[in-house]
Scaffold this motif. Structure first.
Motif, mmCIF file in Angstrom:
data_model
loop_
_atom_site.group_PDB
_atom_site.id
_atom_site.type_symbol
_atom_site.label_atom_id
_atom_site.label_comp_id
_atom_site.label_asym_id
_atom_site.label_seq_id
_atom_site.Cartn_x
_atom_site.Cartn_y
_atom_site.Cartn_z
ATOM 1 N N ILE A 10 0.817 -1.216 0.000
ATOM 2 C CA ILE A 10 0.000 0.000 0.000
ATOM 3 C C ILE A 10 0.848 1.262 0.000
ATOM 4 C CG2 ILE A 10 -2.054 -1.068 0.952
ATOM 5 C CD1 ILE A 10 -1.351 0.135 3.647
ATOM 6 N N ASP A 11 2.093 1.158 0.336
ATOM 7 C CA ASP A 11 3.058 2.242 0.136
ATOM 8 C C ASP A 11 4.450 1.638 0.263
ATOM 9 O OD1 ASP A 11 3.818 2.201 2.883
ATOM 10 O OD2 ASP A 11 2.424 3.789 3.380
ATOM 11 N N ASN A 12 5.474 2.467 0.307
ATOM 12 C CA ASN A 12 6.844 1.952 0.309
ATOM 13 C C ASN A 12 7.183 1.117 1.532
ATOM 14 O OD1 ASN A 12 7.356 3.147 -2.134
ATOM 15 N ND2 ASN A 12 8.200 5.012 -1.225
ATOM 16 N N ASP A 13 6.518 1.356 2.640
ATOM 17 C CA ASP A 13 6.873 0.680 3.880
ATOM 18 C C ASP A 13 5.838 -0.315 4.387
ATOM 19 O OD1 ASP A 13 9.188 2.228 3.990
ATOM 20 O OD2 ASP A 13 8.182 3.816 5.112
ATOM 21 N N LEU A 14 4.625 -0.314 3.861
ATOM 22 C CA LEU A 14 3.553 -1.121 4.428
ATOM 23 C C LEU A 14 2.879 -1.995 3.379
ATOM 24 C CD1 LEU A 14 1.801 1.653 6.557
ATOM 25 C CD2 LEU A 14 3.239 -0.184 7.445
ATOM 26 N N TYR A 15 2.385 -3.139 3.854
ATOM 27 C CA TYR A 15 1.540 -3.980 3.011
ATOM 28 C C TYR A 15 0.421 -4.546 3.863
ATOM 29 C CZ TYR A 15 3.923 -8.110 4.987
ATOM 30 O OH TYR A 15 4.428 -9.065 5.836
ATOM 31 N N VAL A 16 -0.656 -4.954 3.194
ATOM 32 C CA VAL A 16 -1.780 -5.596 3.853
ATOM 33 C C VAL A 16 -1.830 -7.036 3.365
ATOM 34 C CG1 VAL A 16 -4.299 -5.683 4.108
ATOM 35 C CG2 VAL A 16 -3.119 -3.473 4.100
ATOM 36 N N GLU A 17 -1.922 -7.959 4.314
ATOM 37 C CA GLU A 17 -2.101 -9.371 3.972
ATOM 38 C C GLU A 17 -3.539 -9.741 4.273
ATOM 39 O OE1 GLU A 17 1.018 -12.372 4.565
ATOM 40 O OE2 GLU A 17 -0.474 -13.364 5.846
ATOM 41 N N VAL A 18 -4.236 -10.236 3.259
ATOM 42 C CA VAL A 18 -5.635 -10.620 3.380
ATOM 43 C C VAL A 18 -5.705 -12.143 3.404
ATOM 44 C CG1 VAL A 18 -7.934 -10.493 2.329
ATOM 45 C CG2 VAL A 18 -6.350 -8.561 2.108
ATOM 46 N N SER A 19 -6.455 -12.686 4.372
ATOM 47 C CA SER A 19 -6.599 -14.141 4.507
ATOM 48 C C SER A 19 -8.062 -14.513 4.668
ATOM 49 C CB SER A 19 -5.851 -14.647 5.746
ATOM 50 O OG SER A 19 -4.513 -14.275 5.712
ATOM 51 N N ARG A 20 -8.440 -15.601 3.989
ATOM 52 C CA ARG A 20 -9.788 -16.151 4.143
ATOM 53 C C ARG A 20 -9.768 -17.606 3.712
ATOM 54 N NH1 ARG A 20 -15.535 -13.836 1.733
ATOM 55 N NH2 ARG A 20 -16.841 -14.877 3.292
ATOM 56 N N ASP A 21 -10.378 -18.468 4.501
ATOM 57 C CA ASP A 21 -10.441 -19.892 4.173
ATOM 58 C C ASP A 21 -11.583 -20.167 3.208
ATOM 59 O OD1 ASP A 21 -8.276 -20.586 5.778
ATOM 60 O OD2 ASP A 21 -9.539 -20.903 7.538
ATOM 61 N N ASN A 22 -11.436 -21.283 2.481
ATOM 62 C CA ASN A 22 -12.444 -21.721 1.531
ATOM 63 C C ASN A 22 -12.464 -23.245 1.573
ATOM 64 O OD1 ASN A 22 -13.557 -22.680 -1.013
ATOM 65 N ND2 ASN A 22 -13.459 -20.556 -1.699
ATOM 66 N N ASN A 23 -13.645 -23.823 1.690
ATOM 67 C CA ASN A 23 -13.731 -25.287 1.734
ATOM 68 C C ASN A 23 -13.900 -25.903 0.352
ATOM 69 O OD1 ASN A 23 -16.389 -25.002 0.991
ATOM 70 N ND2 ASN A 23 -17.234 -25.598 2.967
ATOM 71 N N GLY A 24 -13.657 -25.137 -0.678
ATOM 72 C CA GLY A 24 -13.804 -25.614 -2.044
ATOM 73 C C GLY A 24 -15.105 -25.173 -2.680
ATOM 74 N N ALA A 25 -16.147 -25.044 -1.878
ATOM 75 C CA ALA A 25 -17.452 -24.630 -2.401
ATOM 76 C C ALA A 25 -17.863 -23.257 -1.892
ATOM 77 C CB ALA A 25 -18.517 -25.650 -2.025
ATOM 78 N N THR A 26 -17.500 -22.950 -0.651
ATOM 79 C CA THR A 26 -17.903 -21.670 -0.068
ATOM 80 C C THR A 26 -16.763 -21.062 0.724
ATOM 81 O OG1 THR A 26 -18.750 -22.745 1.925
ATOM 82 C CG2 THR A 26 -20.327 -22.348 0.156
ATOM 83 N N TRP A 27 -16.830 -19.749 0.861
ATOM 84 C CA TRP A 27 -15.864 -19.029 1.675
ATOM 85 C C TRP A 27 -16.268 -19.131 3.144
ATOM 86 C CZ3 TRP A 27 -11.458 -17.519 -0.357
ATOM 87 C CH2 TRP A 27 -11.399 -17.233 -1.721
ATOM 88 N N SER A 28 -15.288 -19.082 4.020
ATOM 89 C CA SER A 28 -15.589 -19.054 5.451
ATOM 90 C C SER A 28 -16.273 -17.731 5.786
ATOM 91 C CB SER A 28 -14.314 -19.211 6.279
ATOM 92 O OG SER A 28 -13.576 -18.006 6.259
ATOM 93 N N ASP A 29 -16.820 -17.633 6.992
ATOM 94 C CA ASP A 29 -17.521 -16.409 7.379
ATOM 95 C C ASP A 29 -16.575 -15.374 7.990
ATOM 96 O OD1 ASP A 29 -17.036 -17.614 9.814
ATOM 97 O OD2 ASP A 29 -19.070 -17.383 10.571
ATOM 98 N N GLN A 30 -15.255 -15.614 7.931
ATOM 99 C CA GLN A 30 -14.300 -14.687 8.523
ATOM 100 C C GLN A 30 -13.218 -14.281 7.526
ATOM 101 O OE1 GLN A 30 -12.881 -15.732 12.449
ATOM 102 N NE2 GLN A 30 -14.587 -17.142 12.696
ATOM 103 N N ILE A 31 -12.828 -13.014 7.613
ATOM 104 C CA ILE A 31 -11.741 -12.457 6.807
ATOM 105 C C ILE A 31 -10.796 -11.755 7.771
ATOM 106 C CG2 ILE A 31 -11.098 -10.856 4.962
ATOM 107 C CD1 ILE A 31 -14.034 -11.022 3.982
ATOM 108 N N THR A 32 -9.500 -11.931 7.557
ATOM 109 C CA THR A 32 -8.504 -11.249 8.382
ATOM 110 C C THR A 32 -7.634 -10.382 7.483
ATOM 111 O OG1 THR A 32 -8.441 -13.080 9.948
ATOM 112 C CG2 THR A 32 -6.590 -11.549 10.007
ATOM 113 N N LEU A 33 -7.427 -9.134 7.899
ATOM 114 C CA LEU A 33 -6.511 -8.226 7.222
ATOM 115 C C LEU A 33 -5.440 -7.824 8.223
ATOM 116 C CD1 LEU A 33 -9.607 -7.499 6.174
ATOM 117 C CD2 LEU A 33 -8.321 -5.942 4.760
ATOM 118 N N GLN A 34 -4.194 -8.007 7.853
ATOM 119 C CA GLN A 34 -3.075 -7.638 8.710
ATOM 120 C C GLN A 34 -2.263 -6.558 8.008
ATOM 121 O OE1 GLN A 34 -1.937 -11.906 8.853
ATOM 122 N NE2 GLN A 34 -1.372 -11.376 10.956
ATOM 123 N N LEU A 35 -1.985 -5.475 8.709
ATOM 124 C CA LEU A 35 -1.144 -4.398 8.199
ATOM 125 C C LEU A 35 0.247 -4.623 8.761
ATOM 126 C CD1 LEU A 35 -0.958 -1.686 6.647
ATOM 127 C CD2 LEU A 35 -1.491 -0.561 8.811
#
Length: 155
Positions: free
Chosen positions: A10-35
């Protein structure tokens, strides 16, 4: 179970990591964003989103989320705001839909914010200040009928 996990600079010093599980058919009900700081990979902020679909309000669907947790290691540095700004600018680049992100309404969501030996049901003062700052910047609004704040996608 497969997972989506991707880093977005997102800039020279920072990034965001986005994580979400998927069981193959549907996404989990949770999303995590880490800066994180790029050179050290140290986490400076984290945002947890949970689906609102299971709640009783009839307007919520699987693409509606509430902010289940938001933390910054240094309050006042703007890290939490950067996570919200990331969602506003990058939501179309994610492989899953995010229609809306709301604040929690603990009385409705039945979420407990626990302090040692003192379970409490409330939206913290710091969370209210955070959302009000977002409103001042035209990046959020308060939806009175739902008693929740929500992100404004096109400020």
């Amino acid at each position: 179970m497969t997972a989506f996990q991707q880093q977005f600079p997102i800039d020279n010093d920072l990034y965001v990591e986005v994580s979400r599980d998927n069981n193959g058919a549907t996404w989990s009900d949770q999303i995590t964003l880490q800066l994180c700081i790029e050179h050290s990979k140290m986490e400076v902020g984290k945002l947890h989103l949970r689906s609102l679909e299971a709640l009783s309000y009839s307007g919520f669907g699987g693409d509606d989320f509430f902010q289940h947790g938001l933390k910054s290691i240094e309050p006042g540095k703007g890290y939490a705001h950067r996570l919200h700004d990331f969602l506003i600018t990058h939501k179309e680049q994610l492989p899953f839909a995010i229609r809306n992100v709301y604040s929690t309404n603990p009385g409705v969501d039945n979420l407990y914010f626990v302090l040692p030996n003192q379970p409490r049901l409330y939206l913290s003062e710091s969370a209210i200040r955070f959302w009000n700052k977002r409103i001042e910047r035209s990046k959020a609004e308060y939806v009175d009928v739902m008693k929740r704040y929500k992100i404004t996608w096109n400020p």
